[in-house]
Design a protein around this motif. Structure first.
Motif, mmCIF file in Angstrom:
data_model
loop_
_atom_site.group_PDB
_atom_site.id
_atom_site.type_symbol
_atom_site.label_atom_id
_atom_site.label_comp_id
_atom_site.label_asym_id
_atom_site.label_seq_id
_atom_site.Cartn_x
_atom_site.Cartn_y
_atom_site.Cartn_z
ATOM 1 N N LEU A 1 -64.666 3.346 -8.529
ATOM 2 C CA LEU A 1 -63.426 4.109 -8.699
ATOM 3 C C LEU A 1 -63.502 5.444 -7.972
ATOM 4 O O LEU A 1 -62.519 5.900 -7.370
ATOM 5 N N MET A 2 -64.678 6.068 -8.007
ATOM 6 C CA MET A 2 -64.844 7.334 -7.303
ATOM 7 C C MET A 2 -64.687 7.141 -5.801
ATOM 8 O O MET A 2 -64.056 7.971 -5.106
ATOM 9 N N ALA A 3 -65.228 6.040 -5.288
ATOM 10 C CA ALA A 3 -65.071 5.744 -3.859
ATOM 11 C C ALA A 3 -63.601 5.550 -3.512
ATOM 12 O O ALA A 3 -63.132 5.998 -2.456
ATOM 13 N N GLY A 4 -62.855 4.887 -4.413
ATOM 14 C CA GLY A 4 -61.426 4.699 -4.178
ATOM 15 C C GLY A 4 -60.654 5.998 -4.237
ATOM 16 O O GLY A 4 -59.665 6.177 -3.512
ATOM 17 N N GLN A 5 -61.090 6.910 -5.054
ATOM 18 C CA GLN A 5 -60.417 8.199 -5.156
ATOM 19 C C GLN A 5 -60.644 9.050 -3.907
ATOM 20 O O GLN A 5 -59.704 9.645 -3.369
ATOM 21 N N LEU A 6 -61.893 9.086 -3.431
ATOM 22 C CA LEU A 6 -62.250 9.988 -2.327
ATOM 23 C C LEU A 6 -62.104 9.346 -0.953
ATOM 24 O O LEU A 6 -62.044 10.056 0.051
ATOM 25 N N GLY A 7 -62.071 8.027 -0.892
ATOM 26 C CA GLY A 7 -62.025 7.346 0.409
ATOM 27 C C GLY A 7 -63.405 7.170 0.995
ATOM 28 O O GLY A 7 -63.770 6.084 1.433
ATOM 29 N N LEU A 8 -64.194 8.206 1.016
ATOM 30 C CA LEU A 8 -65.600 8.178 1.404
ATOM 31 C C LEU A 8 -66.376 9.081 0.450
ATOM 32 O O LEU A 8 -65.838 10.084 -0.042
ATOM 33 N N GLN B 1 -76.713 7.330 4.946
ATOM 34 C CA GLN B 1 -75.332 7.610 4.596
ATOM 35 C C GLN B 1 -74.659 6.371 4.005
ATOM 36 O O GLN B 1 -75.075 5.239 4.237
ATOM 37 N N PHE B 2 -73.602 6.617 3.239
ATOM 38 C CA PHE B 2 -72.835 5.514 2.663
ATOM 39 C C PHE B 2 -72.094 4.757 3.770
ATOM 40 O O PHE B 2 -71.724 5.348 4.804
#
Length: 584
Positions: free
Chosen positions: A221-228, A134-135
């Motif tokens: 950027l995607m991580a910042g958008q979704l949080g996880l 997992q991330f």
């Protein structure tokens, strides 16, 4: 930057500014979220724009690079690393660079479908690893907190747009450099790029590195958008789908990247909101495919090319009709006055090949060929079809490894050097078939050939000297004969020690060919470039060359002053097809 590119850039900039005003203040939170998804996808599409659009490499693993960027950002967030999100975003992109270079190494030896299989294999491996691990932050349920003032969705949309614009601006500047223009040439012909002194290996690895960096930033950027994030956000099929969009739309153009991002992120939702069938998206995808198949280029390239050509044709129509090449067939061609071909400086060899031999199995293509190009001279290399002339040029310029004998350029051995290294030493060549990126202007192609951005005065002098149209005219609308002249001009623009010209008069009339011969005769004195000319046109050879070497079946059958050699009975017999095959 030409007018069309400048207008498209300003259009994208205007749309971005308008979006930053309208989206956060007018749209609902749901549509703002989708708008963020579209911009993040557009950022990732720009990575495809570098490797697929500019270089023409079939890379199917860009989302794997994005996963690396997201992983690094979340890892730093979990560790409460100093610097904050913006620094983490940069570090995530940098972390993807060495992986991109490693994936790019196979591209130095394989290409096409085989390379696509290698990159897709990496995407599959990444998919397996991400599903098994997992991330960071997922187990601890520690989400990424956006920095102020970008913590809200409206602010984060603006941040994503700014990142997109910075990358687009950086790529636009890069396009004007030798590296950026070399990518276009690589897409059309690696051999031509190497002949201009471009290191194919370095250019390809740089493209993989830069595309991996951009994809890594997009993943962050995607991580910042979704949080996880989860593995499904970077699934291998995502890479495949975005690759298909890149081929059809052309994300190496800013408007193409935006279209790709919107298509990938919000098309399904738009169709659902409009109560239209989801199959309509597939139909639109098919329409783009038809355009791509019809033109051989992406949709944005196709549109830009048509606009650029219309602009250039208007420019040519407003110019003096007597100077236009397309009128040459109906108007007498001005032939320069005959001048004695330069004989070179005695005892000074710009290029010397001694005992040059090339074998393909049992076939002897060249057998112990000796040939010298004196400094300041134009030397001809003639012979019937299949005599070994092009093989000689290929061996001398390094495109035929493992030859026998020795080659010296300006008194220094160049044996063992790559084609690009020989070109950098001062040995340039043209090919029988020109492969010039049609989206380039003539000015841009001269810059590639010269290895530097030429002053406009110098570029105009070269184009006028060889009878080419004005430099702003794109290559796509000039005829085959002009492209060959442009190829010669690009070789001379580098001011090499020796230029090896392989049938530059092909596709030209008798008068134009004679004009070219008398033009080439002036090249050594005017530009300081010695010339080895491979030709079948004897009038051109007489006009340009003081000395001639004749090959037949890979053997030298005559060499010396032009008129004496052309009157040699053995040479006449070879051209009439009555010469006997020499014994090896």
């Amino acid at each position: 930057m030409n007018f069309i590119d400048r207008r498209a850039t300003l259009t994208v900039l205007g749309v971005a500014v308008a979006a930053c005003v309208v989206v956060p203040n007018v749209l609902s939170p749901y549509w703002i979220y989708l708008a963020i998804s579209a911009v993040v996808s557009a950022v990732i599409m720009q990575s495809y724009g570098v490797i697929v659009g500019r270089v023409g490499v079939m890379s199917l693993c860009q989302m794997s690079f994005a996963a690396i960027g997201a992983w690094v950002v979340l890892r730093l967030n979990l560790s409460d690393a100093p610097g904050g999100f913006l620094l983490w975003l940069l570090l995530g992109g940098l972390a993807a660079v060495p992986v991109g270079v490693a994936i790019g190494l196979p591209a130095l030896r394989i290409r096409g479908v085989n390379l696509a299989v290698v990159t897709f294999g990496f995407a599959v491996s990444t998919d397996i690893v991400l599903n098994a691990n997992q991330f960071p932050g997922t187990t601890e349920l520690k989400t990424l907190v956006r920095p102020e003032p970008f913590d809200g969705d409206g602010g984060y949309f603006i941040l994503a747009v700014v990142v997109f614009l910075l990358i687009a601006a950086g790529l636009a500047l890069l396009n004007r450099t030798r590296l950026g223009m070399s990518w276009l040439e690589l897409r059309h012909s690696e051999r031509a790029a190497a002949s201009h002194g471009i290191s194919v290996a370095r250019s390809k690895l740089a493209a993989f590195a830069i595309s991996a960096f951009i994809a890594g930033v997009g993943g962050g950027l995607m991580a910042g958008q979704l949080g996880l994030v989860v593995a499904g956000n970077f699934a291998m099929m995502q890479s495949l789908a975005l690759f298909a969009v890149a081929i059809l739309i052309g994300p190496h153009n800013p408007e193409g990247a935006v279209m790709g991002g919107v298509f990938g992120a919000v098309m399904a939702t738009i169709l659902e909101k409009l109560k239209l069938p989801q199959d309509l998206g597939g139909m639109l995808f098919g329409v783009f495919a038809i355009f791509a198949l019809r033109s051989g280029v992406s949709q944005t390239d196709f549109t830009r090319a048509r606009k650029r050509e219309r602009q250039a044709r208007k420019f040519l129509e407003s110019a003096d009709a007597g100077d236009r090449r397309e009128d040459a067939a109906s108007a007498p061609v001005e032939v320069p006055a005959a001048v004695p071909p330069p004989v070179g400086r005695a005892g000074t060899a710009a290029l010397a090949a001694r005992g040059l031999g090339v074998r393909y199995g049992e076939v002897v293509a060249l057998d112990a060929v000796d040939l010298t190009v004196p400094e300041g001279a134009v030397v001809g290399l003639i012979g019937p079809n299949g005599a070994g002339k092009s093989t000689f040029i290929a061996a001398v310029t390094g495109f035929v490894p493992g030859y026998e004998g020795a080659i010296e350029l300006d008194g220094r051995s160049i044996d063992g050097l790559s084609p690009s290294a020989r070109a950098q030493r001062g040995l340039r060549r043209t090919f029988q078939t020109t492969v010039i990126a049609p989206e380039l202007t003539q000015y841009e192609y001269l810059a590639i050939g010269a290895g530097r951005r030429l002053p406009k005065k110098e570029a105009d002098e070269l184009l006028e000297f060889f009878g080419c149209p004005p430099g702003d005219v794109p290559v796509s609308i000039v005829d085959v004969g002009t492209r060959r002249l442009l190829d010669v001009a690009a070789a001379v623009a580098a001011r090499p020690k020796v230029a090896l010209l392989d049938e530059p008069a092909a596709g030209q009339s008798a008068a134009e060919s004679l004009r070219l011969g008398r033009t080439l005769a002036q090249v050594p004195e005017r530009f300081g470039v010695s010339v080895l000319l491979v030709e079948h046109d004897m009038e051109l050879v007489r006009a340009a060359c003081a000395q001639v070497t004749v090959l037949d079946f890979g053997h030298v059958i005559a060499s010396g002053p032009t008129e004496e050699v052309l009157e040699d009975p053995a040479v006449m017999a070879a051209y009439l097809g009555t010469a006997e095959v020499p014994l090896s």
